[in-house]
Design an enzyme around this catalytic site. Sequence first.
Site, PDB file in Angstrom:
ATOM      1  N   LEU A  72       0.896  -1.414   0.029  1.00  0.00           N
ATOM      2  CA  LEU A  72      -0.018  -0.002  -0.072  1.00  0.00           C
ATOM      3  C   LEU A  72       0.742   1.135  -0.001  1.00  0.00           C
ATOM      4  O   LEU A  72       0.373   2.453  -0.520  1.00  0.00           O
ATOM      5  CB  LEU A  72      -0.798  -0.025   1.338  1.00  0.00           C
ATOM      6  CG  LEU A  72      -2.000  -1.020   1.269  1.00  0.00           C
ATOM      7  CD1 LEU A  72      -2.762  -0.979   2.626  1.00  0.00           C
ATOM      8  CD2 LEU A  72      -3.082  -1.015   0.258  1.00  0.00           C
ATOM      9  N   GLY A 129       9.673   5.669   5.795  1.00  0.00           N
ATOM     10  CA  GLY A 129      11.146   5.296   6.625  1.00  0.00           C
ATOM     11  C   GLY A 129      11.197   4.185   7.488  1.00  0.00           C
ATOM     12  O   GLY A 129      12.323   3.748   7.666  1.00  0.00           O
ATOM     13  N   PHE A 130       9.972   3.680   7.956  1.00  0.00           N
ATOM     14  CA  PHE A 130       9.926   2.700   8.982  1.00  0.00           C
ATOM     15  C   PHE A 130       9.665   1.252   8.182  1.00  0.00           C
ATOM     16  O   PHE A 130       9.755   0.441   8.756  1.00  0.00           O
ATOM     17  CB  PHE A 130       8.676   2.763  10.049  1.00  0.00           C
ATOM     18  CG  PHE A 130       9.146   4.309  10.860  1.00  0.00           C
ATOM     19  CD1 PHE A 130      10.014   4.154  11.817  1.00  0.00           C
ATOM     20  CD2 PHE A 130       8.377   5.299  10.837  1.00  0.00           C
ATOM     21  CE1 PHE A 130      10.289   5.082  12.532  1.00  0.00           C
ATOM     22  CE2 PHE A 130       8.750   6.489  11.470  1.00  0.00           C
ATOM     23  CZ  PHE A 130       9.430   6.425  12.694  1.00  0.00           C
ATOM     24  N   ASP A 150       7.428  12.609  12.129  1.00  0.00           N
ATOM     25  CA  ASP A 150       7.360  12.634  10.867  1.00  0.00           C
ATOM     26  C   ASP A 150       6.108  13.105  10.566  1.00  0.00           C
ATOM     27  O   ASP A 150       5.368  12.151   9.611  1.00  0.00           O
ATOM     28  CB  ASP A 150       7.840  11.297  10.554  1.00  0.00           C
ATOM     29  CG  ASP A 150       8.010  11.054   8.838  1.00  0.00           C
ATOM     30  OD1 ASP A 150       8.358  12.240   8.260  1.00  0.00           O
ATOM     31  OD2 ASP A 150       8.201  10.293   8.324  1.00  0.00           O
TER      32      ASP A 150
END
Length: 634
Positions: A305, A309-310, A422
């Site tokens: 999807l 960054g994670f 973020d």
Amino acid sequence: MVVMKLITMKIFSVLLLLCFFVTCSLSSEPRNPEVEALINIKNELHDPHGVFKNWDEFSVDPCSWTMISCSSDNLVIGLGAPSQSLSGTLSGSIGNLTNLRQVSLQNNNISGKIPPEICSLPKLQTLDLSNNRFSGEIPGSVNQLSNLQYLRLNNNSLSGPFPASLSQIPHLSFLDLSYNNLRGPVPKFPARTFNVAGNPLICKNSLPEICSGSISASPLSVSLRSSSGRRTNILAVALGVSLGFAVSVILSLGFIWYRKKQRRLTMLRISDKQEEGLLGLGNLRSFTFRELHVATDGFSSKSILGAGGFGNVYRGKFGDGTVVAVKRLKDVNGTSGNSQFRTELEMISLAVHRNLLRLIGYCASSSERLLVYPYMSNGSVASRLKAKPALDWNTRKKIAIGAARGLFYLHEQCDPKIIHRDVKAANILLDEYFEAVVGDFGLAKLLNHEDSHVTTAVRGTVGHIAPEYLSTGQSSEKTDVFGFGILLLELITGMRALEFGKSVSQKGAMLEWVRKLHKEMKVEELVDRELGTTYDRIEVGEMLQVALLCTQFLPAHRPKMSEVVQMLEGDGLAERWAASHDHSHFYHANMSYRTITSTDGNNQTKHLFGSSGFEDEDDNQALDSFAMELSGPR
């Protein structure tokens, strides 16, 4: 001779009757009281979608029924039929389901009083009757639910005094009684999170923080898997007359033994599945990696999807049709063990608000960290700003206010407070009603439980990172405020942060360009062309002012998120704008705003917010420019 035949026939008839009597008595079972209670519940509810269609009153085993969950001992422990348009009343027979742990009937049209019998369920942990039409008083004996942890009765028509007995439930951690007609006073609660907003007779004399409405929760998602059913049709054994009474009894006993053996094998298989998948932490469910691997089609690229960054986010679908979003965290080799990971998850799970993405569950192993969330059908703000048809202005304003409320809760009402780090359009999701839902909060800490001497990189997205965070690595609530200001500009312009200024061949810093247009009263040049003329110019100007206040260079000059919410709702903007407009720093940012010095001593000038230097950067790419220690609150 005739007499002998008659005697023989009578004896034979008696033996035959005995045969059938013994067969029926051995092979039949007494009626299951749980079946009886569930059928009574079914009979008092109108079921337009037929979700109770396979509830058979002649069945001896309810564990095969939809909307029912059973334990390994074949006892009913869960009843859940949320959002099924059910109407009618809730039967008091629910009190006979003494092993119930979860009742989830939210988002229906059930009316009448809450049956007091429900308070006699000694093992009940979760009760969600929210968004129905229940009336009358909350049963005073609710304190008898000694194991209750999660109670939602909000958005009904309940009246009467606030039940003081609720304060006597020792394990209650979440309570939502908002939007009813209860009257005070409100006692102190052991619940870590509670909400009584929308009760006029309470709120007109209560403290503002009690009635702020900031703790309204997303509905709890309860997964109730239907267990495999046992064989319910008992073979009607019609024994031939010539076999005699003894053979009939032997066959009957053999059949019953075989049936019970098959039932035990089936229950063992069900128990194995439950112990693998239902080892939850509070309201969180612990998934196995195998479950999530199957649900996401092996984490295939077709299921992705989004990426950030994670880690990647995958669309998953379970066997019962439930659709979820699975975030597969990256860089897990350096994270702490399961105990610390679960502790952090528990803290995230306590942040419950309608504008925060609710965590359903997780998977933690030596090599994998996965988080499971509800699937948001309308995607992210970032994707919707590029989609057709374009978001109208009222929806954009609604998104801004919703996201602000979510961040306000994280910063000022969550204990401990959580800094997002973020904030961007890609992390603001939209539910089916286009309500803003803030996602990815708390993840920075989940991936940064290294030893104290180990450093980690600044995490964020180019164009959204506050200058002080980039230069020092020190984050605060004001770091998120800066990112939120950029989000407001994206809502106004319909562009990503890195696209600001490109549209007019502007080569300077994008915030300076925005301020310049605002100062020249050329707001219309900023507005997304997809809106045409269908927007309120005054409201756009006000939102632009809030964005500029949020993106001031010095963190101390930026407003708190509580103030941002007030300004977006039309309260206090003029005063705050006038005060900030008088400061010379507002239109003349320090040059260090756009210049940073690397840790190796070499000066490297980077136009952080201009069109040059980042033209090929992806907006979802995490910025790992410098290795420096992160500190501060969560």
